[in-house]
Design a protein around this motif. Structure first.
Motif, PDB file in Angstrom:
ATOM      1  N   HIS A 281      -1.262  -2.256  -4.760  1.00 31.34           N
ATOM      2  CA  HIS A 281      -0.976  -0.835  -4.520  1.00 31.34           C
ATOM      3  C   HIS A 281       0.402  -0.477  -5.070  1.00 31.34           C
ATOM      4  O   HIS A 281       0.588   0.597  -5.679  1.00 31.34           O
ATOM      5  N   GLU A 282       1.387  -1.351  -4.871  1.00 33.12           N
ATOM      6  CA  GLU A 282       2.735  -1.093  -5.391  1.00 33.12           C
ATOM      7  C   GLU A 282       2.730  -1.029  -6.916  1.00 33.12           C
ATOM      8  O   GLU A 282       3.410  -0.191  -7.522  1.00 33.12           O
ATOM      9  N   LEU A 283       1.967  -1.899  -7.561  1.00 31.24           N
ATOM     10  CA  LEU A 283       1.853  -1.875  -9.021  1.00 31.24           C
ATOM     11  C   LEU A 283       1.314  -0.530  -9.502  1.00 31.24           C
ATOM     12  O   LEU A 283       1.873   0.083 -10.425  1.00 31.24           O
ATOM     13  N   VAL A 284       0.239  -0.070  -8.895  1.00 29.48           N
ATOM     14  CA  VAL A 284      -0.379   1.182  -9.344  1.00 29.48           C
ATOM     15  C   VAL A 284       0.565   2.359  -9.114  1.00 29.48           C
ATOM     16  O   VAL A 284       0.754   3.208  -9.988  1.00 29.48           O
ATOM     17  N   GLU A 285       1.170   2.424  -7.932  1.00 29.21           N
ATOM     18  CA  GLU A 285       2.107   3.505  -7.638  1.00 29.21           C
ATOM     19  C   GLU A 285       3.310   3.461  -8.576  1.00 29.21           C
ATOM     20  O   GLU A 285       3.805   4.505  -9.032  1.00 29.21           O
ATOM     21  N   GLY A 286       3.787   2.251  -8.876  1.00 27.33           N
ATOM     22  CA  GLY A 286       4.930   2.115  -9.780  1.00 27.33           C
ATOM     23  C   GLY A 286       4.611   2.591 -11.181  1.00 27.33           C
ATOM     24  O   GLY A 286       5.428   3.258 -11.833  1.00 27.33           O
ATOM     25  N   MET A 287       3.419   2.272 -11.665  1.00 25.67           N
ATOM     26  CA  MET A 287       3.020   2.738 -12.994  1.00 25.67           C
ATOM     27  C   MET A 287       2.901   4.260 -13.030  1.00 25.67           C
ATOM     28  O   MET A 287       3.310   4.902 -14.010  1.00 25.67           O
ATOM     29  N   ALA A 288       2.354   4.844 -11.968  1.00 28.38           N
ATOM     30  CA  ALA A 288       2.265   6.300 -11.898  1.00 28.38           C
ATOM     31  C   ALA A 288       3.652   6.921 -11.923  1.00 28.38           C
ATOM     32  O   ALA A 288       3.879   7.946 -12.591  1.00 28.38           O
TER      33      ALA A 288
END
Length: 346
Positions: free
Chosen positions: A132-139
């Motif tokens: 989840h942190e990866l996806v939010e960080g990319m966004a």
């Protein structure tokens, strides 16, 4: 109940087939893991790969891309009502008609999500926060650089922040799965060095992919502050007239990445070899990164001329064979020194 179990088994099997198509390097990692770790890492990687493919898509406007990524993040959040069907609807207009293996994973994101949901609760709890942190960080990064289209990294600090989201989170996922099977002291060492392991691998990827990242994805990860010192605009990194100067910046990045090699090795030396985990799964990518740094130091201009400054397939196969015959933790230092000096043969 039997039908549901059969479906979940099919979803996990689909994930193994998909990994072979999207990343030969990561497929090596999955192949040398045992169960249950192999399934956990395979599924977790594909969950991350969905976001990575969307983030890299040059044909999606930045605002739309950030929205799609946030929808995917909400899909993975059990506290949100967003479903995988909502993500499918959001991304469908951007899926190429002639899709490659990466986009096939995006178009079938329900398969890794279903495979993830079939895992034991303890494993899901270990895996979900980093994903989840990866996806939010990319966004966040896409939205931050929306005015320039692709990413334009300004500083070394911002580059390392990006590398954390792209790879450090994956390192956390691996660590979270394994710390339940080790002592508190070993967990402390793992937590202290997991970021070094991830940053080493991701920074090396950045250094070797400068040309492809710009041409295929409109992304420039070489820090603007370093390019400014060399008198180069970020949008001119592939200009043949700047080849020598950009090659110097690539070498500088390699030196920076190498500063994380000791911590990465410490991480490997303390990884628990339990729960299906193996030394080969993580030591092979580490040593390939060491070999890639060697190649980048010897021929950084090849990154810009051909987009190819990788270790040879012969060296990759030699290293795999060496591990298949057995490697101990104590062997890593010697292997690292040998590979840093010259191509490894076995």
């Amino acid at each position: 109940m039997r039908e549901r179990a059969s479906s979940r088994t099919a979803d996990v099997a689909w994930c193994f087939d998909a990994v072979d198509g999207v990343s030969r390097t990561f497929a090596i990692t999955v192949d040398v893991l045992d169960e249950p770790m192999a399934s956990r890492i395979c599924v977790g990687y594909l969950l991350c790969r969905v976001a990575d493919t969307v983030e890299d898509a040059g044909h999606i406007p930045a605002d739309e891309k950030a929205a799609v990524l946030r929808t995917y993040a909400d899909t993975l959040d059990p506290e949100q009502e967003t479903t995988i069907d909502d993500f499918a609807d959001a991304v469908e207009p951007w899926v190429p008609a002639d899709r490659d293996a990466d986009w096939d994973v995006v178009a079938n994101a329900d398969r890794p999500v279903a495979a993830f949901e079939s895992l034991p609760a303890a494993d899901r709890e270990a895996m979900l926060p980093p994903v989840h942190e990866l996806v939010e960080g990319m966004a966040e990064f896409v939205a931050r650089h929306a005015d320039t289209g692709g990413l334009r990294i300004h500083s070394v600090e911002e580059l390392e922040e990006y590398c954390w989201y792209a790879a450090g989170t994956v390192g956390d996922l691996v660590t979270n799965l394994l710390v339940r099977h080790t002592s508190p002291e070993r967990e402390r060492v793992l937590r202290e060095n997991a970021e070094d392991f991830a940053l080493l691998l991701q920074l090396v990827n950045v250094a070797k992919d400068v040309r492809d990242d710009y041409e295929s994805e409109d992304n420039v990860y070489l820090p603007q502050e370093w390019l400014d010192e060399a008198g180069i605009d970020q949008d001119a990194v592939n200009d043949p007239n700047n080849e020598a100067a950009v090659a110097d910046v690539i070498e500088r990045l390699v030196g920076h990445a190498d500063g994380y090699a000791d911590g990465a090795q410490t991480y490997l030396e303390h990884l628990p070899l339990k729960y299906g985990n193996t030394l080969a799964a993580w030591a092979i990518p580490y040593l390939l990164a060491v070999g890639t740094m060697r190649e980048l130091r010897q021929r950084p201009q090849d990154v810009l001329r051909t987009g190819d400054a990788k270790v040879s397939k012969t060296e990759v196969f030699s290293l795999i064979q060496r591990f298949s015959d057995g490697v101990r933790r104590d062997d890593l230092e010697t292997l690292r020194d040998e590979i840093a000096d010259s191509p490894y043969t076995y």
